[in-house]
Design an enzyme around this catalytic site. Sequence first.
Site, PDB file in Angstrom:
ATOM      1  N   GLU A 259      94.054  12.549  40.395  1.00  0.00           N
ATOM      2  CA  GLU A 259      94.041  11.112  40.853  1.00  0.00           C
ATOM      3  C   GLU A 259      95.124  10.605  41.762  1.00  0.00           C
ATOM      4  O   GLU A 259      96.175  11.262  41.725  1.00  0.00           O
ATOM      5  CB  GLU A 259      93.332  10.298  40.083  1.00  0.00           C
ATOM      6  CG  GLU A 259      94.357  10.210  38.822  1.00  0.00           C
ATOM      7  CD  GLU A 259      94.082   9.295  37.591  1.00  0.00           C
ATOM      8  OE1 GLU A 259      93.049   8.686  37.857  1.00  0.00           O
ATOM      9  OE2 GLU A 259      94.354   9.584  36.484  1.00  0.00           O
TER      10      GLU A 259
ATOM     11  N   TYR B 112      96.218  -1.787  28.954  1.00  0.00           N
ATOM     12  CA  TYR B 112      96.171  -3.126  29.803  1.00  0.00           C
ATOM     13  C   TYR B 112      95.120  -2.932  30.786  1.00  0.00           C
ATOM     14  O   TYR B 112      94.422  -1.875  30.767  1.00  0.00           O
ATOM     15  CB  TYR B 112      97.577  -3.081  30.851  1.00  0.00           C
ATOM     16  CG  TYR B 112      97.431  -2.208  31.860  1.00  0.00           C
ATOM     17  CD1 TYR B 112      97.245  -2.766  33.079  1.00  0.00           C
ATOM     18  CD2 TYR B 112      97.794  -0.829  31.872  1.00  0.00           C
ATOM     19  CE1 TYR B 112      97.210  -1.762  34.327  1.00  0.00           C
ATOM     20  CE2 TYR B 112      97.808  -0.083  32.953  1.00  0.00           C
ATOM     21  CZ  TYR B 112      97.575  -0.351  34.113  1.00  0.00           C
ATOM     22  OH  TYR B 112      97.524   0.200  35.235  1.00  0.00           O
TER      23      TYR B 112
ATOM     24  N   ARG C  64      86.079  -1.108  29.290  1.00  0.00           N
ATOM     25  CA  ARG C  64      87.097  -0.005  29.457  1.00  0.00           C
ATOM     26  C   ARG C  64      88.161  -0.373  28.375  1.00  0.00           C
ATOM     27  O   ARG C  64      88.746   0.418  27.650  1.00  0.00           O
ATOM     28  CB  ARG C  64      87.702   0.511  30.793  1.00  0.00           C
ATOM     29  CG  ARG C  64      88.637   1.444  30.504  1.00  0.00           C
ATOM     30  CD  ARG C  64      88.929   1.733  32.159  1.00  0.00           C
ATOM     31  NE  ARG C  64      89.607   0.738  32.740  1.00  0.00           N
ATOM     32  CZ  ARG C  64      89.972   0.549  34.338  1.00  0.00           C
ATOM     33  NH1 ARG C  64      89.522   1.746  34.842  1.00  0.00           N
ATOM     34  NH2 ARG C  64      90.634  -0.206  34.902  1.00  0.00           N
TER      35      ARG C  64
ATOM     36  N   LYS D  50      93.902   3.700  29.272  1.00  0.00           N
ATOM     37  CA  LYS D  50      94.796   2.925  30.260  1.00  0.00           C
ATOM     38  C   LYS D  50      95.977   2.272  29.564  1.00  0.00           C
ATOM     39  O   LYS D  50      95.808   0.893  28.909  1.00  0.00           O
ATOM     40  CB  LYS D  50      93.819   1.780  30.979  1.00  0.00           C
ATOM     41  CG  LYS D  50      94.436   1.249  32.254  1.00  0.00           C
ATOM     42  CD  LYS D  50      93.637   0.312  33.106  1.00  0.00           C
ATOM     43  CE  LYS D  50      94.250  -0.175  34.245  1.00  0.00           C
ATOM     44  NZ  LYS D  50      94.351   0.554  35.207  1.00  0.00           N
TER      45      LYS D  50
ATOM     46  N   ARG E 148     111.955  -0.983  14.098  1.00  0.00           N
ATOM     47  CA  ARG E 148     111.664   0.234  14.882  1.00  0.00           C
ATOM     48  C   ARG E 148     111.268   1.404  13.995  1.00  0.00           C
ATOM     49  O   ARG E 148     112.062   1.810  13.452  1.00  0.00           O
ATOM     50  CB  ARG E 148     112.789   0.526  16.171  1.00  0.00           C
ATOM     51  CG  ARG E 148     112.371   1.745  16.899  1.00  0.00           C
ATOM     52  CD  ARG E 148     113.465   2.094  17.838  1.00  0.00           C
ATOM     53  NE  ARG E 148     113.112   3.003  19.068  1.00  0.00           N
ATOM     54  CZ  ARG E 148     113.114   4.265  18.910  1.00  0.00           C
ATOM     55  NH1 ARG E 148     112.960   4.867  17.871  1.00  0.00           N
ATOM     56  NH2 ARG E 148     112.477   4.840  20.012  1.00  0.00           N
TER      57      ARG E 148
END
Length: 285
Positions: free
Chosen positions: A180, A32, A51, A148, A100
């Site tokens: 962070e 995302y 990114r 991310k 799945r």
Amino acid sequence: MRQVYVNGRYLPEGEATVSVFDRGFLFADAVYEVTAVLDGKLVDFAGHLARLRRSLKELGMALELSDEELLAIHRELVRLNGIDEGLIYLQITRGNAGDRDFLFPDPATPKTVVLFTQKKKLLDSPLAARGQRIVTVEDLRWRRCDIKTVQLLYPSMIKELAKKQGADDAWMVRDGLVTEGSSNNAYIVTAEGAIVTRDLSSDILHGITRKAVLDCAADLEMTVEERPFTVEEAKAAKEAFSTSASGFVNPVVEIDGATIGSGKPGPVAARLRQIYLEKSRAAAI
């Protein structure tokens, strides 16, 4: 009703659906980005797209949409929802393979692409005005924090932990060194005036706002040291702050109960926030 984008269609949020077999839901197999909107324009958009492309590449996910098409979708959502100030979230999953299975599906499986907006006051931030209270916690995330992904359970857990302790956020620590924040990059300002932030690696997210703010610091001829720092260094710092797409530059006034500097937002963070916002608004598209 808010309009969202799902796989090529703009829909009222109450009509938007994603399959229960989508890998983003089953495995958090998704990436995302979040882009700030100021004055109805997108902030640091090129950086966020770069990114995004890197995250997709690291996970072996292809995306048929071009940068121009993604820009057009973002702008249309801004228009449809009347967003003058707020955020746009973009999430891309590996799609629905029909069942799945831990193994990746056929690369030809269509990706799921979802975008939605949030109206939110970003400029007039009470938190930036008073400064954040931070607690430190052990960094227990996987070691590809540079990608991310939507795997945000641990950051959610530590945000909740911080709230229960009367703090605003948490900074993560590995081997005694700050990595962070829960959803931001972390910084301190030394007694000598140097800005210190963790160097880029797979241990932290390569923040788009981080890069922009460090560019601002260079323009202001501020000294920057990209290296790890300890919790003890942070507590003894002259100032501390964090950066993120939604928070811009947010000062920190307390860490684990220890007062940072004067206990009030410091001049370095304030100056960087001002310059960053001026440059970002001028360059927004």
